[in-house]
Design a protein around this motif. Structure first.
Motif, short mmCIF file in Angstrom:
data_model
loop_
_atom_site.label_atom_id
_atom_site.label_comp_id
_atom_site.label_asym_id
_atom_site.label_seq_id
_atom_site.Cartn_x
_atom_site.Cartn_y
_atom_site.Cartn_z
N ASP A 155 0.81 -1.22 0.00
CA ASP A 155 0.00 0.00 0.00
C ASP A 155 0.84 1.26 0.00
O ASP A 155 0.29 2.37 0.05
N LYS A 156 2.17 1.11 -0.04
CA LYS A 156 3.03 2.30 0.00
C LYS A 156 4.29 2.11 -0.83
O LYS A 156 4.66 0.99 -1.20
N SER A 163 8.53 7.84 2.11
CA SER A 163 7.52 6.83 2.39
C SER A 163 6.14 7.46 2.20
O SER A 163 5.72 8.30 2.98
N LYS A 165 1.92 6.81 0.84
CA LYS A 165 0.84 5.90 0.49
C LYS A 165 0.60 5.97 -1.02
O LYS A 165 0.62 7.06 -1.61
N LYS A 166 0.35 4.83 -1.62
CA LYS A 166 0.03 4.82 -3.04
C LYS A 166 -1.24 5.65 -3.27
O LYS A 166 -2.19 5.56 -2.53
N ALA A 184 4.04 7.63 5.90
CA ALA A 184 3.48 6.30 5.68
C ALA A 184 4.25 5.21 6.43
O ALA A 184 3.76 4.08 6.55
#
Length: 239
Positions: A155-156, A163, A165-166, A184
């Motif tokens: 998810d990241k 870092s 989050k997508k 994240a």
């Protein structure tokens, strides 16, 4: 709000170097609060390159003299400059997973780093709310060279001190809203502090004296040189 404008040992904004910097950029003369914050923020983000200092609990003037910094030291300098121009600010303390530093830290240096690293970012009081300025940590040149080489962690995306989050993108430009670039990988929240002095009196990455001596004596210079090489030449993928 006075407590969020105080000078402290680390936030030494009356130091000659800090005062001269503020005066030379005329930040106090900027009428728009958002533009004033943005000017200070962009200076710390890009003129103070992402890199590793000899410790976390340095004064703002020492960090300015270094010309580089990571999350904790950039937060100190950013807070000093913001308080110096009259913007109330405080600091949030966390631990962060060291995996997001892979690529910035390599080999034995990465191995020696603690699994959870003390992490801080600045918050400012604007329009009756607190805004986070974590995006100040990574300079534009380093981000441009590394953002397509981050490790996919489900998810990241992480690596090279980044870092995210997508789907969130790389939120580093201040436009009146919070900015983030490492959040994240946050593990624990350590608390909200009026100053970095208070944070680092309770928590520190510097307490393992032998590791810090090894890092500063044998590793830090090479790490910062490698980060500059990445800015200049990009990431060399391992075969």
């Amino acid at each position: 709000m006075d407590v969020y404008l105080n000078e402290t040992q680390l936030l030494n904004y009356r130091h000659r170097m800090i005062e001269e910097l503020i005066e030379s950029h005329q930040w106090r003369e900027i009428d728009s609060l958002q533009e004033q914050i943005s000017a200070v923020y962009n200076f710390v983000r890009n003129e103070i390159k992402f890199g590793y200092n000899r410790g976390d609990d340095l004064t703002a003037s020492e960090i300015l003299e270094d010309g580089l910094g990571q999350c904790n030291t950039k937060s100190i300098l950013l807070m000093a400059l913001l308080r110096g121009v009259g913007v109330p600010c405080r600091v949030q303390g966390f631990t962060i997973d060291k995996k997001m530093q892979k690529g910035a830290l390599t080999g034995i240096t990465y191995t020696l780093a603690p699994q959870k690293i003390i992490h801080a970012y600045t918050e400012i009081w604007v329009n009756h709310e607190w805004l986070a300025l974590e995006g100040v940590i990574i300079d534009d040149k380093l981000l441009a060279q590394t953002k397509n080489h981050l490790s996919d962690q489900g998810d990241k995306l992480i690596g090279y001190g980044v870092s995210v989050k997508k789907g969130d993108g790389f939120n580093t430009c201040f436009n009146g809203k919070s900015t983030f670039i490492q959040v994240a990988s946050v593990v624990d929240h350590l608390g909200t502090f009026n100053s970095p002095d208070e944070l680092f009196q309770q928590y520190s990455n510097n307490r393992l004296k032998l590791k810090m001596w090894i890092f500063n004596t044998f590793m830090r210079k090479g790490i910062n040189a490698n980060l500059q090489k990445i800015r200049d030449q990009g990431v060399r993928e391992s075969k």
